[in-house]
Design a protein around this motif. Sequence first.
Motif, PDB file in Angstrom:
ATOM      1  N   HIS A  20       0.829  -1.209   0.000  1.00 17.93           N
ATOM      2  CA  HIS A  20       0.000   0.000   0.000  1.00 17.93           C
ATOM      3  C   HIS A  20       0.860   1.254   0.000  1.00 17.93           C
ATOM      4  O   HIS A  20       0.617   2.204  -0.758  1.00 17.93           O
ATOM      5  CB  HIS A  20      -0.931  -0.010   1.220  1.00 17.93           C
ATOM      6  N   GLY A 101      -6.634   2.104   1.696  1.00 19.70           N
ATOM      7  CA  GLY A 101      -7.056   0.842   1.106  1.00 19.70           C
ATOM      8  C   GLY A 101      -8.533   0.618   1.370  1.00 19.70           C
ATOM      9  O   GLY A 101      -9.069   1.086   2.376  1.00 19.70           O
ATOM     10  N   ARG A 183      -7.962  -3.506  -1.830  1.00 20.04           N
ATOM     11  CA  ARG A 183      -7.323  -4.566  -1.042  1.00 20.04           C
ATOM     12  C   ARG A 183      -7.442  -5.894  -1.780  1.00 20.04           C
ATOM     13  O   ARG A 183      -8.438  -6.170  -2.439  1.00 20.04           O
ATOM     14  CB  ARG A 183      -7.997  -4.696   0.329  1.00 20.04           C
TER      15      ARG A 183
END
Length: 304
Positions: A20, A101, A183
Motif C-alpha cells: 500500500h 485501502g 485490497r
Amino acid sequence: MRILGIVAEYNPFHKGHLYHLKQAQERIKPEVTIVVMSGSFVQRGEAAIVDKWIRSQIAVECGVDLVVELPTVYTLESADYFSKSSIALLHLLGVTDIVFGSETGDIQQFNDIAHTIQNHNEEYNTLVKEAMQKGLRYPDACNQALSTLMHKEVRTPNDLLALAYTKEVVFNNYPIHLHAIKRTSDYHSETIETFASATALRKALREKKDVSSQLPGYVYYKDKVLLDMDAFFPYLKYNILMNDQLANIHLVDEGIENLLKESIQKAKTINELIDLLSSKRYTRARIARMLSHILLNNTKDEVI
C-alpha cells in the motif's frame, strides 16, 4: 509540493502495508510521506502488540518520512470519530493527497455517498435515528439510511473507514485529493496467505511461528514479549469493582455500569467479558473500546 498522508495502525506492519505504501508513493510521487498512526491502543479497542516506537521505526525504515501519533482518546472511537481526528490532523500537517485501502477501491462511490449525505443531511440523520430506535446498531442504521436514499450499502471494515475519511474531507471542504487502492486479501482471515491479514499475523506471532516472509520488520517482533489485553484484565477488574463513578467514564452509558459490575464477577478473560456485555445494540468493538477507556480511566469530561 505534494505531501502524501496515510492513516494506519501497523499492528503489525506487514507486506500488505508495504505494498500500500509503495503503491501510494508511486501514484502520488510525493516529496514527503506522513503517517498518522495509533499509539499504544488501536481502534478496535485493544493494546497494540508492540509499542508505538517499534512500529514507527519499521514504517520509517520502509520509506515513511514522518510518523505522528493519533492520541489514544481519539483512537479508541468509532470509525466516524477516529476518521474525523485523523483527517483533521493530516489537514493541519498540510497533506495534499491521502491514499487508503478499501475492499472496493472505488473512490467515486465514496464521493457520491459523502455528497449525498451532505446534501440530504437532515433526512439522513432522521433515518438513522429512526432505525436505531427500532434496535439497529449504528452501522446497520447508517446502511439502512443509505439504502433508502440511494440504494447503496457499505459494510466491509476498510470501506467503512474509507467512507468516513471521504466524509470528513467533503464535509470540511479540505483541499485534499483522495485515492483508494483495492485490497487483495481477506481482512479477517486467520490463515497465512500471499498477503496475510494483520489478524493472521498477530495469531502467528503469538504462536511463535516464523512469519519473516510477511513482516518487513520481523526482527523487531522475534523473541519479543507481545502485548495482550488479558495481561491487563486484573487491572480492568479492579477499576470496574472499585469505581463507584463508572457512568462518568467515556462510552459508559445507559446503565451498562450495573451490567459491568455483574459481568466482571463471572468473566475470566477480556473476551469472556466482551461476550457477556455485547448485545444487539452494542458491537464487540464498541464494548472493547469502552473497556479500554475504563482501564485508562478516561472520563467523559476529559474526552472532548
